[in-house]
Design an enzyme around this catalytic site. Structure first.
Site, PDB file in Angstrom:
ATOM      1  CE  LYS A  79     -42.766  36.119 -32.747  1.00 33.42           C
ATOM      2  NZ  LYS A  79     -43.567  36.237 -32.968  1.00 33.42           N
ATOM      3  CB  SER A 154     -43.920  35.224 -37.212  1.00 30.44           C
ATOM      4  OG  SER A 154     -44.670  36.501 -35.779  1.00 30.44           O
ATOM      5  CB  SER A 178     -47.542  36.897 -34.806  1.00 28.35           C
ATOM      6  OG  SER A 178     -47.215  37.310 -35.747  1.00 28.35           O
TER       7      SER A 178
END
Length: 492
Positions: A79, A154, A178
């Site tokens: 990420k 996210s 997330s």
């Protein structure tokens, strides 16, 4: 050597092929790069490193593969809010568009030490703030099952690339849901460990009292393998703790008899009949294996408070954490006549609307006139929620909830949502917050599909009981035997 359908294989299966010399890391990385290009339309990648990954794989191809290093030569993605030394790390925010860290996150360092190969940095809702996968400065991230639907956020890009079979595992972060919500929407496994087990050194903060680094994969065993590498006490992270468990993969089992499992009573919940039937059948299988399954109630006032409490605490913490992103101390600067004008121009152009809104709410909650009635009260309610969970885990080994009332909604529907809470908010959508509030291990696994879109279930365990969560997930995954249609696709 050409690898057909490598995306179907687990880390153990890939490792065995490497050990036997039937493939080498170059073959594996070449196939992963090819598949990443095939799924370029998902817009899940911020930065990719095909040349660097290929160079590393070529070097490793001359090595003898250690039988006990299961991640040797295995590709992964990270990420883009996790620092990688010498590589752009933007958190999908314009204010960090040119940021290249001169330091490495502990997570990336540990994976490099076992010679796993980072293929790309993945898209996320800006600075980790957003639950839809629609708020990166690089654009929407599309659900690989149906590109008209959201991935969730996210950790949207990390979930999408695992679901598409580009990599066996990815690293994400989870502040509210997330990792686990995108996992549910994309039909993969999403794991948030006990708070503090994985170092956050080098990870951009959102809300430090909630932030957790975690793992996405297509197999529970793969999660356990990666966890064994990442669970290390780190003096560079003040919240890092020493685990009271070890050898998660070695101790992974589907023998769960004797466990006591609480299932949230969904009498108030109007869910899809086929999903309810599948869920009830799965709970019956648990009881058939001598697992005590009880449907329990949880204080509805506390459940209704989950989202407001999360919003106040996380937005306030984000406001404080990101104060340095002002164009003076840090961030892409927009010049002004003085400090104030520079900061206003920088932050106005550097942040998206979702982030700006959260900063406004966070600042309001921390302001002198409202801190007591908002921020401090939210912390007190969080304590009540944690106490309720402590009472539950005093009786039960695990707590099973739904991560969402429905599969991933269409992008158009999501964009039409108002920015304020509706009068009748469905707090089933907020249940994953429970594990962030008390730092519990929490793992989402695929359950079934509705209208050809996946939907999952989530297993929570008490803090520092990660092995129980993993073992129960392993058992349930074996019983479900979920089929990810994307993994059956052959590379052309």
């Amino acid at each position: 050597m050409k690898i057909n359908n490598y995306q179907k294989l687990s880390i153990v299966e890939l490792h065995q092929l490497l050990v036997r010399g039937e493939i080498n890391p170059e073959d594996l990385i070449s196939a992963a790069i090819k598949r990443m290009k095939k799924f370029n339309h998902l817009n899940a990648v911020v930065s990719s490193f095909p040349k660097d990954a290929t160079k590393k794989a070529k070097n490793l191809s001359g090595w003898t593969v250690a039988t006990d290093n299961l991640l040797f030569g295995i590709p992964f993605v990270l990420k883009d809010n996790i620092a990688t030394i010498g590589q752009k790390t933007t958190a999908c925010s314009n204010i960090l568009a040119n940021f290249i860290p001169n330091y490495d996150s502990t997570v990336n360092r540990l994976l490099k030490e076992v010679h796993a190969i980072n293929l790309a940095k993945t898209a996320l809702d800006e600075l980790g703030m957003g639950g839809d996968g629609l708020y990166a400065n690089t654009g929407y991230v599309y659900n690989p099952w149906n590109v008209k639907h959201i991935t969730g956020g996210s950790s949207s890009g990390s979930a999408a690339l695992v679901a598409a079979g580009v990599v066996p595992f990815s690293i994400g972060t989870d502040t509210g849901d997330s990792i686990r919500k995108p996992a549910a929407f994309c039909g993969v496994i999403g794991y948030k460990p006990t708070f503090g087990l994985i170092s956050r050194n080098g990870v951009f903060p959102y809300a430090p009292s909630l932030d957790t680094v975690g793992i996405l994969a297509n197999h529970v065993a793969d999660v356990a393998i990666v966890l064994d590498t990442l669970v290390k006490k780190d003096d560079q992270d003040a919240t890092s703790i020493t685990s009271n468990e070890n050898n998660y993969f070695k101790n992974l089992t589907d023998q769960v008899s004797g466990l006591k499992v609480a299932v949230l009573n969904y009498d108030f919940y109007h869910w899809n009949k086929s999903v309810k039937t599948t869920f009830d059948q799965l709970m019956t299988k648990l009881t058939n294996y001598q697992v005590q399954v009880d449907h329990v109630n949880f204080d509805h006032d506390l459940l209704a408070a989950l989202l407001p409490v999360y919003m106040i605490i996380s937005f306030a913490e984000a406001t404080s954490c990101h104060a340095s992103l002002d164009g003076i101390n840090f961030g892409v600067r927009k010049p002004g006549k003085n400090y104030q004008e520079t900061m206003i121009k920088t932050r106005s152009s550097g942040f998206g609307n979702v982030v700006k809104r959260r900063y406004v709410i966070g600042s309001y909650a921390l302001s002198e006139g409202h801190q007591k009635e908002l921020f401090l009260k939210a912390k007190k309610v969080r304590r009540l929620i944690v106490q309720a969970l402590e009472q539950l885990f005093a009786k039960y080994d695990a707590f099973i909830v739904m991560p969402s009332s429905n599969p991933a909604p269409p992008i158009k529907t999501t964009l039409k949502k108002t920015i304020t809470l509706p009068k009748k908010h469905d707090y089933v959508e907020d249940l994953l917050l429970l594990a962030n509030f008390n730092g519990s291990p929490s793992i989402t696994i695929p359950l079934t599909t509705v209208d050809d879109l996946p939907i999952g279930i989530t297993i929570n365990a008490a803090p520092f009981k990660d092995q129980i969560a993993l073992n129960l997930a392993q058992f349930l995954s074996n019983q479900i035997n979920f089929k990810n249609k994307l993994l059956g696709e052959e590379d052309e």
